[in-house]
Design a protein around this motif. Structure first.
Motif, PDB file in Angstrom:
ATOM      1  N   ALA A 240      39.242  11.024 -21.923  1.00  0.00           N
ATOM      2  CA  ALA A 240      38.767  10.095 -22.954  1.00  0.00           C
ATOM      3  C   ALA A 240      37.329  10.335 -23.386  1.00  0.00           C
ATOM      4  CB  ALA A 240      38.936   8.668 -22.458  1.00  0.00           C
ATOM      5  N   HIS A 241      36.443  10.627 -22.432  1.00  0.00           N
ATOM      6  CA  HIS A 241      35.020  10.665 -22.802  1.00  0.00           C
ATOM      7  C   HIS A 241      34.707  11.810 -23.773  1.00  0.00           C
ATOM      8  CE1 HIS A 241      34.284  13.993 -19.980  1.00  0.00           C
ATOM      9  NE2 HIS A 241      33.136  14.131 -20.581  1.00  0.00           N
ATOM     10  N   GLU A 242      35.643  12.756 -23.911  1.00  0.00           N
ATOM     11  CA  GLU A 242      35.389  13.878 -24.826  1.00  0.00           C
ATOM     12  C   GLU A 242      35.778  13.542 -26.262  1.00  0.00           C
ATOM     13  OE1 GLU A 242      37.773  16.851 -22.983  1.00  0.00           O
ATOM     14  OE2 GLU A 242      36.410  17.054 -21.271  1.00  0.00           O
ATOM     15  N   HIS A 243      36.323  12.353 -26.489  1.00  0.00           N
ATOM     16  CA  HIS A 243      36.834  12.041 -27.825  1.00  0.00           C
ATOM     17  C   HIS A 243      36.263  10.733 -28.347  1.00  0.00           C
ATOM     18  CE1 HIS A 243      39.668  15.260 -27.185  1.00  0.00           C
ATOM     19  NE2 HIS A 243      39.897  14.743 -25.992  1.00  0.00           N
ATOM     20  N   ASN A 244      36.167  10.672 -29.663  1.00  0.00           N
ATOM     21  CA  ASN A 244      35.697   9.422 -30.254  1.00  0.00           C
ATOM     22  C   ASN A 244      36.901   8.524 -30.582  1.00  0.00           C
ATOM     23  OD1 ASN A 244      36.877  10.340 -32.553  1.00  0.00           O
ATOM     24  ND2 ASN A 244      34.947  10.882 -33.577  1.00  0.00           N
TER      25      ASN A 244
ATOM     26  N   ALA B 290      44.038   5.767 -17.713  1.00  0.00           N
ATOM     27  CA  ALA B 290      43.448   6.922 -18.403  1.00  0.00           C
ATOM     28  C   ALA B 290      43.575   8.149 -17.511  1.00  0.00           C
ATOM     29  CB  ALA B 290      41.984   6.648 -18.688  1.00  0.00           C
ATOM     30  N   PRO B 291      43.920   9.301 -18.083  1.00  0.00           N
ATOM     31  CA  PRO B 291      43.977  10.512 -17.264  1.00  0.00           C
ATOM     32  C   PRO B 291      42.667  10.684 -16.496  1.00  0.00           C
ATOM     33  CG  PRO B 291      44.871  10.942 -19.419  1.00  0.00           C
ATOM     34  CD  PRO B 291      44.320   9.555 -19.469  1.00  0.00           C
ATOM     35  N   GLN B 292      42.797  10.861 -15.212  1.00  0.00           N
ATOM     36  CA  GLN B 292      41.653  10.980 -14.274  1.00  0.00           C
ATOM     37  C   GLN B 292      40.676   9.811 -14.386  1.00  0.00           C
ATOM     38  OE1 GLN B 292      40.140  14.985 -14.687  1.00  0.00           O
ATOM     39  NE2 GLN B 292      42.056  15.799 -13.912  1.00  0.00           N
ATOM     40  N   HIS B 293      41.175   8.697 -14.877  1.00  0.00           N
ATOM     41  CA  HIS B 293      40.366   7.466 -15.018  1.00  0.00           C
ATOM     42  C   HIS B 293      39.156   7.675 -15.908  1.00  0.00           C
ATOM     43  CE1 HIS B 293      42.096   7.025 -10.782  1.00  0.00           C
ATOM     44  NE2 HIS B 293      42.930   6.479 -11.654  1.00  0.00           N
ATOM     45  N   ASP B 294      39.169   8.759 -16.629  1.00  0.00           N
ATOM     46  CA  ASP B 294      38.046   9.138 -17.482  1.00  0.00           C
ATOM     47  C   ASP B 294      37.838   8.093 -18.583  1.00  0.00           C
ATOM     48  OD1 ASP B 294      36.450  10.402 -19.419  1.00  0.00           O
ATOM     49  OD2 ASP B 294      37.135  12.376 -18.773  1.00  0.00           O
ATOM     50  N   GLY B 295      36.613   7.602 -18.696  1.00  0.00           N
ATOM     51  CA  GLY B 295      36.284   6.644 -19.753  1.00  0.00           C
ATOM     52  C   GLY B 295      36.372   5.200 -19.303  1.00  0.00           C
ATOM     53  N   VAL B 296      36.944   4.970 -18.104  1.00  0.00           N
ATOM     54  CA  VAL B 296      37.093   3.582 -17.641  1.00  0.00           C
ATOM     55  C   VAL B 296      35.790   3.117 -16.991  1.00  0.00           C
ATOM     56  CG1 VAL B 296      38.403   2.046 -16.147  1.00  0.00           C
ATOM     57  CG2 VAL B 296      39.562   3.873 -17.384  1.00  0.00           C
ATOM     58  N   TYR B 297      35.301   3.919 -16.069  1.00  0.00           N
ATOM     59  CA  TYR B 297      33.980   3.706 -15.494  1.00  0.00           C
ATOM     60  C   TYR B 297      33.411   5.038 -15.096  1.00  0.00           C
ATOM     61  CZ  TYR B 297      30.010   1.550 -13.404  1.00  0.00           C
ATOM     62  OH  TYR B 297      28.717   1.171 -13.151  1.00  0.00           O
ATOM     63  N   PRO B 298      32.282   5.463 -15.611  1.00  0.00           N
ATOM     64  CA  PRO B 298      31.434   4.817 -16.601  1.00  0.00           C
ATOM     65  C   PRO B 298      32.202   4.502 -17.884  1.00  0.00           C
ATOM     66  CG  PRO B 298      30.364   6.768 -15.699  1.00  0.00           C
ATOM     67  CD  PRO B 298      31.739   6.760 -15.172  1.00  0.00           C
TER      68      PRO B 298
ATOM     69  N   PRO C 169      30.168   9.186 -21.050  1.00  0.00           N
ATOM     70  CA  PRO C 169      30.347   9.391 -22.493  1.00  0.00           C
ATOM     71  C   PRO C 169      29.113  10.037 -23.123  1.00  0.00           C
ATOM     72  CG  PRO C 169      30.119   7.053 -21.980  1.00  0.00           C
ATOM     73  CD  PRO C 169      30.257   7.775 -20.684  1.00  0.00           C
ATOM     74  N   PRO C 170      29.300  10.780 -24.206  1.00  0.00           N
ATOM     75  CA  PRO C 170      28.181  11.516 -24.804  1.00  0.00           C
ATOM     76  C   PRO C 170      27.052  10.601 -25.295  1.00  0.00           C
ATOM     77  CG  PRO C 170      30.168  11.686 -26.149  1.00  0.00           C
ATOM     78  CD  PRO C 170      30.564  11.021 -24.891  1.00  0.00           C
ATOM     79  N   SER C 171      27.375   9.328 -25.515  1.00  0.00           N
ATOM     80  CA  SER C 171      26.330   8.403 -25.978  1.00  0.00           C
ATOM     81  C   SER C 171      25.256   8.190 -24.908  1.00  0.00           C
ATOM     82  CB  SER C 171      26.968   7.072 -26.362  1.00  0.00           C
ATOM     83  OG  SER C 171      27.925   6.719 -25.396  1.00  0.00           O
ATOM     84  N   ILE C 172      25.549   8.563 -23.663  1.00  0.00           N
ATOM     85  CA  ILE C 172      24.519   8.478 -22.621  1.00  0.00           C
ATOM     86  C   ILE C 172      24.111   9.914 -22.284  1.00  0.00           C
ATOM     87  CG2 ILE C 172      24.091   7.869 -20.203  1.00  0.00           C
ATOM     88  CD1 ILE C 172      25.980   5.504 -20.601  1.00  0.00           C
ATOM     89  N   ASN C 173      22.847  10.217 -22.517  1.00  0.00           N
ATOM     90  CA  ASN C 173      22.405  11.587 -22.313  1.00  0.00           C
ATOM     91  C   ASN C 173      21.710  11.706 -20.948  1.00  0.00           C
ATOM     92  OD1 ASN C 173      21.277  14.056 -22.345  1.00  0.00           O
ATOM     93  ND2 ASN C 173      20.160  13.798 -24.274  1.00  0.00           N
ATOM     94  N   CYS C 174      22.447  12.258 -19.983  1.00  0.00           N
ATOM     95  CA  CYS C 174      21.915  12.288 -18.614  1.00  0.00           C
ATOM     96  C   CYS C 174      20.701  13.199 -18.472  1.00  0.00           C
ATOM     97  CB  CYS C 174      22.998  12.714 -17.633  1.00  0.00           C
ATOM     98  SG  CYS C 174      24.093  11.353 -17.220  1.00  0.00           S
TER      99      CYS C 174
END
Ligand SMILES: Nc1ncnc2c1ncn2[C@@H]1O[C@H](COP(=O)(O)OS(=O)(=O)O)[C@@H](OP(=O)(O)O)[C@H]1O
Length: 851
Positions: free
Chosen positions: A372-376, A405-413, A571-576
């Motif tokens: 999920a985090h790779e997509h808008n 979500a696949p691999q829980h991606d996007g749920v937390y963070p 997610p890309p909105s947070i720039n580590c």
């Protein structure tokens, strides 16, 4: 003749070569689709056999210990900060979600009472010897607390390996113990302490270590909870014993073994329930949900066949019938794009799943197993719609608003757009993840609600896509068995009212490891516990979960860039690589000069403050308030300016216990500044603030003089007085911060010095923050008209704080001061003691008050 044969033979070879090369090219272009590999039968492995059919006990007439009214909190006195056993105990308490305070044993025992009641409802002492050998005064204090408040003690006695002495009388008690003993069996006795543990059972596989401690008891003062048959002489001796307090009025449960043994651990959990369970909604129900996340995702050769599907259905029924889990359903997650992606036989398996779809519960995964985090939002929505169309075409019953979500991606963070798309396409209301707040330790996993979607904790059961056969299980087959037979999996069910397990389709093919795992888990639970395994929909589970653990509703934000697992799914909105969070918080309290301090400190070239927050008097007020719900991206947006020290000042933080907890989760290493003003002056200033805001009650009173009298019968006045006073009970609020931050992270400032000599304070603060020296005298001066110090701007003009800071009002009259001093007397004296004990500077006003 020879020539003829050669000619024909050569032609034959030529044709053969052509045919072979066509075949080779064909099989290269069209991969092994039709080349079916023979798959062996699942390996037969003997199931766990319960030694006897012991009867379960029902929960109707459970007895719980009743104390004399204390807070619902456990005090754990551990052997040392790094003790391994202490850590295990901590994990159990965390998993049970019981509030606790952990202290390493030391010369001082923690404060046990508040002014009104006892702070702890149970005391766990890791090392009983340390308790017995405590300084007499401490021991008396502890025992007196336990007697006065009827608070039980749980403690552990370990064998001293090289001690020749075997039989020892326990100091101050008529109880004898034998150390360094070997036992050959462990039996549970009837006792009101057993709740989860079945009574009258006997376990033979207790290992062969010879470091058990057993107790010798033959009076009515002690009750055996667990006993072991001593190998040497065949005598049955207590291993866990309940001292019912006849000798000295203190209830104690003593363990002759640590909780690395599963029966001991289970009894320990029961003892905790017994001690405090009455108010903890104790229940024997355990809801288990088994998700098969990727029912169509899997490489060829690893996927389910028709037989596996038939078997899956058969086991679903078996779990309902044999283990009484009425309505048990396997939950199948689907990524439609991978339907019929196996070899011919595997495709038949997929088709059979669809044919039998109505027997299962289905939930959406993501069309192509996308992260999920790779997509808008647009892409996520498109993927979801595609998957939904697949479900509609295949007539899959998606009966619950649950998704994973696949691999829980996007749920937390949190990837907000995943939440939005889920809600739009699937009306999702419940999901689950293993990542909140962190993957490890699994005992600390929690739930939260975000955008009205309940995120429940998810559990792993040791099964992954590559775990397909018993022989190739990483760590060996024994590892699987240990997980089930008193290991992590067993305790996951014991400790969690709802366990949502993640499995994969591969675990139901080949040796069908998942079916073995759950069948044996259910059998083991049935054998040794009174627990009732049940199934309910994830929607019901979420409802139940948050009714029980309401405090978990609001998520506790953490820094996603610190946890390596989180970092890759942030997610890309947070720039580590360029993340700015404050490393200093000025906590207030309100009306102590916090704005002036923030205003001055910011002038330092190496310091930056948050940018302006519309409509919030400059304060971000994130922790502990409504803004917290806006999420970490909202908070981050106020800290764009990097500097050595980045701070925010929200004077609302200090007296808000939630703020302490939330700040420590997001900025655990941050420094904190607390300004201490005479609380009477602070209360008075707050009253003036209310007057200035035309508060009706304050206006009616006119000044503070009569508020004490009036508030006795007038609730509005009482409320106002309380509002003026509560923030000034410094030690009470400070305690909450000290639960999460160490004292070395905190700087205390005397408000009077800040007001009269701000430059002196700023130098101290600069030094404490390790900042380069800065000459504040060039940028701050006293303004006679304002009566306070103010900034000097670049045009040498004086810039003072607005009129709401440093108001002009009448001095407090003596009577009011006396009343207020009286109200704060106990708290002030506690603050004085605390500062003195901590070798910290005592503010002048406090020194004067406590003369
Ligand atoms: N330099 C300077 N300028 C103005 N005011 C100053 C200054 N130094 C300290 N003070 C005192 O700060 C009091 C307001 O405190 P806070 O800023 O913490 O108030 S708030 O809670 O943030 O509203 C304010 O309280 P009142 O005098 O009651 O208005 C002041 O006494």
């Amino acid at each position: 003749m020879n020539g003829f044969i050669n000619h024909r033979f050569l032609r034959f070879i030529k044709y053969l070569l052509i045919v072979l090369s066509i075949f080779a090219v064909y099989s290269l272009i069209i991969p092994s689709k039709n080349v079916l590999k023979e798959r062996g039968k699942p390996k037969y492995v003997e199931n766990y056999k319960c030694p006897a059919d012991w009867t379960p006990k029902d929960e109707e007439n459970w007895e719980f210990h009743q104390n004399n009214g204390t807070d619902q909190k456990v005090l754990l006195i551990s052997d040392s900060l790094f003790s391994r056993h202490g850590k295990l105990i901590t994990q159990v308490l965390t998993a049970l979600k019981i509030p606790f305070k952990s202290e390493a044993v030391s010369k001082n025992i923690p404060v046990l009472t508040t002014s009104r009641k006892g702070r702890y409802s149970l005391i766990i002492i890791e090392n009983y010897y340390k308790y017995l050998n405590m300084p007499r005064w401490n021991r008396q204090l502890l025992d007196k607390y336990c007697m006065d408040y009827k608070v039980p003690v749980i403690s552990f006695i370990a064998s001293k390996p090289n001690d020749q002495l075997k039989r020892i009388r326990i100091k101050g008690s008529s109880l004898w113990m034998w150390q360094n003993q070997q036992i050959q069996s462990l039996s549970t006795h009837p006792s009101k302490i057993h709740k989860i543990t079945k009574e009258n059972t006997t376990r033979l596989d207790v290992g062969n270590s010879s470091d058990w401690v057993v107790f010798e008891e033959n009076t009515k003062k002690f009750e055996t909870i667990l006993s072991g048959k001593v190998t040497k002489n065949g005598k049955d001796r207590a291993v866990v014993i309940h001292d019912i307090g006849i000798e000295d009025g203190v209830n104690r449960i003593l363990f002759g073994r640590n909780i690395s043994d599963w029966t001991i651990k289970m009894t320990f959990i029961d003892s905790i329930w017994w001690a405090i369970g009455k108010n903890m909604q104790f229940s024997l129900d355990r809801f288990i949900q088994v998700d098969i996340d990727d029912i169509f995702v899997g490489a060829q050769g690893t996927r389910m066949l028709e037989d596996d599907v038939i078997n899956l259905l058969a086991y679903q029924q078996k779990f309902r019938n044999k283990y009484n889990i009425s309505n048990f359903h396997f939950m199948l997650g689907f990524s439609g794009s991978y339907f019929r992606n196996g070899d011919e036989n595997e495709d038949k398996g997929d088709e059979l799943l669809i044919e039998k779809a109505s027997n299962f519960v289905w939930f959406p995964h993501m069309w192509r197993h996308n992260h999920a985090h790779e997509h808008n939002y647009t892409y996520l929505e498109a993927f979801m719609v595609q998957n939904k169309m697949f479900a509609e075409n295949m007539r899959l019953p998606v009966n619950y608003t649950y998704a994973i979500a696949p691999q829980h991606d996007g749920v937390y963070p949190v990837h907000e757009q995943l939440y939005d798309a889920w809600k739009k396409v699937w009306k999702v209301s419940v999901t689950a993840t293993e990542e909140y707040p962190h993957f490890k330790p699994s005992t600390s996993r929690k739930a939260f609600i975000y955008k009205n979607i309940s995120v429940l904790p998810r559990q792993t059961c040791g099964l992954y896509t590559h775990t397909q056969t018993f022989d190739t299980y990483p760590g060996g087959f024994d590892y699987v068995q240990n997980l089930i037979r008193g290991g992590d999996l067993f305790f996951t069910v014991l400790l969690n009212p709802v366990s949502i397990f993640m499995t994969h389709q591969q675990n139901y093919a080949h040796d069908r490891l998942a079916l073995y795992t759950f069948e044996n888990l259910f059998e083991f639970l049935r054998c040794w516990t009174n627990l009732k395994i049940k199934w309910q929909s994830p929607i019901e589970s979420a409802k139940m979960y948050f009714e029980r653990f309401e405090e978990e509703k609001v998520p506790l934000w953490t820094n996603p860039c610190i946890d390596p697992r989180h970092r890759i799914i942030t997610p890309p909105s947070i720039n580590c690589s360029n993340l700015t969070l404050p490393n200093l918080l000025i906590l207030g309290p309100q009306k102590t000069g916090s704005t002036a301090l923030a205003n001055f400190l910011e002038i330092h070239p190496n310091v930056s403050q948050n940018s302006n927050v519309p409509g919030s008097f400059e304060e971000v007020q994130f922790f502990g308030g409504n803004n917290y719900k806006k999420g970490i991206e909202w908070y981050l947006s106020y800290f764009q300016q990097k500097a050595e020290i980045v701070f925010e000042k929200s004077a609302t933080y200090f007296d808000n216990p939630l703020a302490a907890k939330q700040a420590s989760a997001l900025v655990p290493n941050s420094k904190l500044i607390i300004i201490l003003q005479n609380p009477a002056d602070r209360a008075y200033s707050w009253f003036q603030h209310m007057l200035a805001h035309k508060d009706e009650t304050a206006m009616n009173l006119g000044n503070m003089t009569h508020i004490f009298e009036v508030s006795k019968n007038n609730t509005l006045a009482k409320k106002l007085l309380n509002r003026c006073v509560s923030g000034g009970k410094y030690i009470h609020h400070l305690e909450k911060w000290l639960e999460h931050f160490s004292l070395s992270q905190i700087m205390f400032i005397d408000s009077d010095v800040l007001r009269n000599q701000p430059i002196k304070i700023l130098s101290k603060v600069t030094e404490w923050l390790d900042l380069p020296y800065f000459d504040y005298s060039k940028v701050i001066r006293f303004s006679p008209s304002k009566g306070f110090h103010c900034k000097i701007d670049e045009n040498s003009k004086t810039r003072c704080l607005g009129e709401s800071k440093g108001r002009k009002y009448e001095k407090m009259d003596e009577a009011t001061r006396l009343e207020l001093d009286e109200i704060f007397a106990i708290d002030n004296s506690a603050l004085f003691k605390f500062l003195r004990k901590s070798r910290l500077e005592i503010p002048g006003w406090l020194r004067k008050l406590i003369k």
